[in-house]
Write a protein that holds these residues in place. Structure first.
Motif, mmCIF file in Angstrom:
data_model
loop_
_atom_site.group_PDB
_atom_site.id
_atom_site.type_symbol
_atom_site.label_atom_id
_atom_site.label_comp_id
_atom_site.label_asym_id
_atom_site.label_seq_id
_atom_site.Cartn_x
_atom_site.Cartn_y
_atom_site.Cartn_z
ATOM 1 N N SER A 14 0.761 -1.334 0.146
ATOM 2 C CA SER A 14 0.001 -0.055 -0.104
ATOM 3 C C SER A 14 1.000 1.216 -0.100
ATOM 4 N N ALA A 15 0.406 2.298 -0.667
ATOM 5 C CA ALA A 15 1.173 3.510 -0.462
ATOM 6 C C ALA A 15 1.143 4.259 0.783
ATOM 7 N N GLU A 16 0.364 3.993 1.522
ATOM 8 C CA GLU A 16 0.110 4.500 2.814
ATOM 9 C C GLU A 16 1.095 3.797 4.064
ATOM 10 N N THR A 17 1.258 4.380 5.090
ATOM 11 C CA THR A 17 2.057 3.567 6.131
ATOM 12 C C THR A 17 1.051 3.297 7.152
ATOM 13 N N ILE A 18 1.132 1.841 7.544
ATOM 14 C CA ILE A 18 0.171 1.026 8.115
ATOM 15 C C ILE A 18 0.850 0.625 9.563
ATOM 16 N N THR A 19 0.120 0.547 10.621
ATOM 17 C CA THR A 19 0.743 -0.123 11.825
ATOM 18 C C THR A 19 0.288 -1.626 11.877
ATOM 19 N N PRO A 20 0.961 -2.410 11.478
ATOM 20 C CA PRO A 20 0.402 -3.942 11.361
ATOM 21 C C PRO A 20 0.266 -4.602 12.712
ATOM 22 N N ARG A 21 -0.576 -5.664 12.892
ATOM 23 C CA ARG A 21 -0.754 -6.275 14.123
ATOM 24 C C ARG A 21 -0.601 -7.811 13.779
ATOM 25 N N LEU A 22 0.360 -8.483 14.567
ATOM 26 C CA LEU A 22 0.667 -10.098 14.169
ATOM 27 C C LEU A 22 0.236 -10.557 15.293
ATOM 28 N N THR A 23 -0.736 -11.607 15.253
ATOM 29 C CA THR A 23 -1.100 -12.420 16.396
ATOM 30 C C THR A 23 -0.719 -13.914 16.111
ATOM 31 N N VAL A 24 -0.350 -14.627 16.809
ATOM 32 C CA VAL A 24 -0.206 -15.994 16.864
ATOM 33 C C VAL A 24 -1.152 -16.840 17.514
ATOM 34 N N THR A 69 -2.779 -8.373 10.383
ATOM 35 C CA THR A 69 -3.603 -7.258 10.261
ATOM 36 C C THR A 69 -3.325 -6.188 9.843
ATOM 37 N N GLY A 70 -3.290 -5.394 8.892
ATOM 38 C CA GLY A 70 -3.114 -4.205 8.612
ATOM 39 C C GLY A 70 -3.798 -3.516 7.443
ATOM 40 N N GLY A 71 -4.087 -2.127 7.884
ATOM 41 C CA GLY A 71 -5.080 -1.654 6.811
ATOM 42 C C GLY A 71 -6.260 -2.191 6.817
ATOM 43 N N ARG A 72 -6.644 -2.544 5.314
ATOM 44 C CA ARG A 72 -7.900 -3.231 5.129
ATOM 45 C C ARG A 72 -7.601 -4.806 4.771
#
Length: 83
Positions: A14-24, A69-72
């Motif tokens: 994505s062109a935008e900056t995203i704060t990703p969330r990773l979950t195990v 999970t990040g953005g859409r």
């Protein structure tokens, strides 16, 4: 995921900056660990998972799932862990 390294690599397409969330999660769908430091990402990034749960306990061998999970977008990767 790169087996043997503990590194979960991903790219934000994505062109935008995203704060990703990773979950195990384990095979029963229970959350075992949250990954990442909450920093915004643009492009490629990686996060290390040491095979431990949120309490610092070593998880047993088996199959786990890492959800990004990040953005859409949401993606899930199957991660086999062999001790």
């Amino acid at each position: 995921f790169r087996p043997g390294t503990g590194m979960v690599r991903f790219a934000i397409e994505s062109a935008e900056t995203i704060t990703p969330r990773l979950t195990v999660f384990d095979v029963f769908g229970r959350r075992v660990r949250g990954l990442g430091d909450g920093r915004p990402v643009q492009g490629r990034a990686e996060v290390r998972w040491d095979g431990r749960d949120d309490g610092g306990r070593r998880l047993s061998s088996g199959v786990y799932f890492v959800r990004l999970t990040g953005g859409r977008e949401t993606r899930v990767v199957r991660v086999p862990m062999i001790r």
